[in-house]
Design a protein around this motif. Structure first.
Motif, short mmCIF file in Angstrom:
data_model
loop_
_atom_site.label_atom_id
_atom_site.label_comp_id
_atom_site.label_asym_id
_atom_site.label_seq_id
_atom_site.Cartn_x
_atom_site.Cartn_y
_atom_site.Cartn_z
N PRO A 1 0.85 -1.19 0.00
CA PRO A 1 0.00 0.00 0.00
C PRO A 1 0.89 1.23 0.00
O PRO A 1 1.78 1.35 0.83
N ASN A 2 0.64 2.12 -0.92
CA ASN A 2 1.50 3.31 -1.00
C ASN A 2 0.92 4.32 -1.98
O ASN A 2 0.06 4.01 -2.79
N ARG A 3 1.47 5.53 -1.90
CA ARG A 3 1.21 6.59 -2.88
C ARG A 3 2.51 6.85 -3.64
O ARG A 3 3.58 6.83 -3.04
N PHE A 4 2.40 7.12 -4.93
CA PHE A 4 3.57 7.35 -5.76
C PHE A 4 3.35 8.58 -6.63
O PHE A 4 2.23 8.86 -7.05
N VAL A 5 4.44 9.28 -6.90
CA VAL A 5 4.43 10.41 -7.82
C VAL A 5 5.34 10.06 -8.98
O VAL A 5 6.48 9.63 -8.78
N VAL A 6 4.85 10.24 -10.21
CA VAL A 6 5.64 10.02 -11.42
C VAL A 6 5.88 11.38 -12.05
O VAL A 6 4.95 12.15 -12.25
N ASN A 7 7.15 11.66 -12.35
CA ASN A 7 7.51 12.94 -12.98
C ASN A 7 8.76 12.71 -13.82
O ASN A 7 9.88 12.87 -13.35
N GLU A 8 8.56 12.33 -15.08
CA GLU A 8 9.65 11.99 -15.99
C GLU A 8 9.51 12.81 -17.28
O GLU A 8 8.40 13.13 -17.70
N THR A 9 10.64 13.11 -17.92
CA THR A 9 10.65 13.85 -19.18
C THR A 9 11.49 13.10 -20.20
O THR A 9 12.57 12.60 -19.88
N PHE A 10 11.00 13.06 -21.43
CA PHE A 10 11.67 12.35 -22.52
C PHE A 10 11.72 13.24 -23.76
O PHE A 10 10.83 14.07 -23.97
N MET A 11 12.73 13.06 -24.58
CA MET A 11 12.82 13.77 -25.85
C MET A 11 11.72 13.23 -26.76
O MET A 11 11.54 12.03 -26.88
N ALA A 12 11.00 14.14 -27.36
CA ALA A 12 9.88 13.75 -28.23
C ALA A 12 10.38 13.35 -29.62
O ALA A 12 11.29 13.96 -30.15
N THR A 13 9.77 12.33 -30.16
CA THR A 13 9.95 11.96 -31.56
C THR A 13 8.57 11.87 -32.18
O THR A 13 7.59 11.50 -31.51
#
Length: 126
Positions: free
Chosen positions: A88-100
């Motif tokens: 049981p947990n809370r998570f934050v996703v914050n990722e950046t990628f070069m767009a193609t």
């Protein structure tokens, strides 16, 4: 004569509103904002244009039971992001990628999980 000028101006304003009001901005955000349970899954496909610089993958997950797997796949089929989140947990996703240019796919798969997923792909254009 004055009545005609006022009516003509109102007509032109209404006509210009009609044409400019129908112009739609392109969607730049795709993802999930829902609860999940059991063995549910989801797929969202975003068509990224040539003027996009980056793709941001961001959001929150709350998992009360089981697990959830998240994947982001680039147009060439490369899995640029993959993670399995456990309860049981809370998570934050914050990722950046070069767009193609092309079709990006965001997927999730609940592994006997239960919770809430609020995660999106967002393009950053010039």
């Amino acid at each position: 004569m004055k009545k005609f000028k006022t009516g003509g101006i109102i007509f032109l304003l209404a006509l210009s509103f009609l044409f400019t009001g129908c112009i739609k901005e392109p969607y730049i955000r795709f993802g999930f904002d829902a609860s999940f349970s059991g063995s549910s899954d989801g797929l969202v496909i975003m068509d990224v244009g040539r003027n996009a610089n980056t793709i941001h993958l961001s959001g929150n997950l709350f998992i009360s039971e089981g697990e959830i797997a998240i994947s982001l796949i680039s147009p060439d089929g490369t899995e640029v992001y993959s993670n399995v989140f456990s309860s049981p947990n809370r998570f934050v996703v914050n990722e950046t990628f070069m767009a193609t240019h092309g079709y990006w796919r965001l997927t999730y798969e609940s592994i006997e999980g239960m919770g809430v997923i609020d995660i999106h792909m967002i393009t950053d254009t010039q």
